[in-house]
Design a protein around this motif. Sequence first.
Motif, PDB file in Angstrom:
ATOM      1  N   ASN A  67       0.820  -1.213   0.000  1.00  0.00           N
ATOM      2  CA  ASN A  67       0.000   0.000   0.000  1.00  0.00           C
ATOM      3  C   ASN A  67       0.855   1.265   0.000  1.00  0.00           C
ATOM      4  O   ASN A  67       0.420   2.306   0.456  1.00  0.00           O
ATOM      5  CB  ASN A  67      -0.929   0.006   1.214  1.00  0.00           C
ATOM      6  CG  ASN A  67      -1.920  -1.132   1.160  1.00  0.00           C
ATOM      7  OD1 ASN A  67      -2.467  -1.431   0.097  1.00  0.00           O
ATOM      8  ND2 ASN A  67      -2.136  -1.789   2.275  1.00  0.00           N
ATOM      9  N   SER A  68       2.052   1.150  -0.521  1.00  0.00           N
ATOM     10  CA  SER A  68       2.988   2.263  -0.513  1.00  0.00           C
ATOM     11  C   SER A  68       3.363   2.654  -1.936  1.00  0.00           C
ATOM     12  O   SER A  68       3.543   1.783  -2.788  1.00  0.00           O
ATOM     13  CB  SER A  68       4.249   1.860   0.265  1.00  0.00           C
ATOM     14  OG  SER A  68       5.268   2.793   0.070  1.00  0.00           O
ATOM     15  N   PRO A  69       3.524   3.944  -2.183  1.00  0.00           N
ATOM     16  CA  PRO A  69       3.979   4.365  -3.514  1.00  0.00           C
ATOM     17  C   PRO A  69       5.443   4.019  -3.772  1.00  0.00           C
ATOM     18  O   PRO A  69       5.923   4.162  -4.891  1.00  0.00           O
ATOM     19  CB  PRO A  69       3.760   5.879  -3.509  1.00  0.00           C
ATOM     20  CG  PRO A  69       3.744   6.277  -2.077  1.00  0.00           C
ATOM     21  CD  PRO A  69       3.212   5.084  -1.322  1.00  0.00           C
ATOM     22  N   ASP A  72       5.890   1.511  -6.514  1.00  0.00           N
ATOM     23  CA  ASP A  72       5.700   2.147  -7.821  1.00  0.00           C
ATOM     24  C   ASP A  72       6.954   2.906  -8.232  1.00  0.00           C
ATOM     25  O   ASP A  72       7.367   2.855  -9.394  1.00  0.00           O
ATOM     26  CB  ASP A  72       4.501   3.100  -7.797  1.00  0.00           C
ATOM     27  CG  ASP A  72       3.192   2.388  -7.526  1.00  0.00           C
ATOM     28  OD1 ASP A  72       3.070   1.199  -7.884  1.00  0.00           O
ATOM     29  OD2 ASP A  72       2.282   3.021  -6.951  1.00  0.00           O
TER      30      ASP A  72
END
Length: 145
Positions: A67-69, A72
Amino acid sequence: MAEGRRIIYDDEDKQIYDRLRASSGIFNNLSITDLFAVALIYGKKEGRRTELGKGATGRVRSETLRNSPVKDLMMVIAVDETGSMDVLSDENEYFRISEEYAKTGIKLLEQDYIEDSDELLNDMEMEMFEFYDDVIANDIAEDSE
């Protein structure tokens, strides 16, 4: 359910992460994931990857990254590094690229932070504005044409 890939780094780097996070400055109480992202960007900016040592072990769980950018960001850097989206099919490869940039970056952050933390913060702020002007503002201008 499979555990998934963890971010790895060695004991020496863990000590640097811990010292920076325990400092009274800009890295104080920053999450390990966020500090990894800063180190990753700092290493990428420097353009140098440092191979991980034999003692490198998994430190950041895949659930933390889910759930972390940061994951990405890791993917974007791997695509930029290789010039191909194909790298995204190999999680070990794009993690390794980021881990090697972060290994360089964490050592540079420690050096720069010890030398002059105020200058480091000012430099990071200026680079953020330059990045915005060079990349984000240009993309917005191109999209509006």
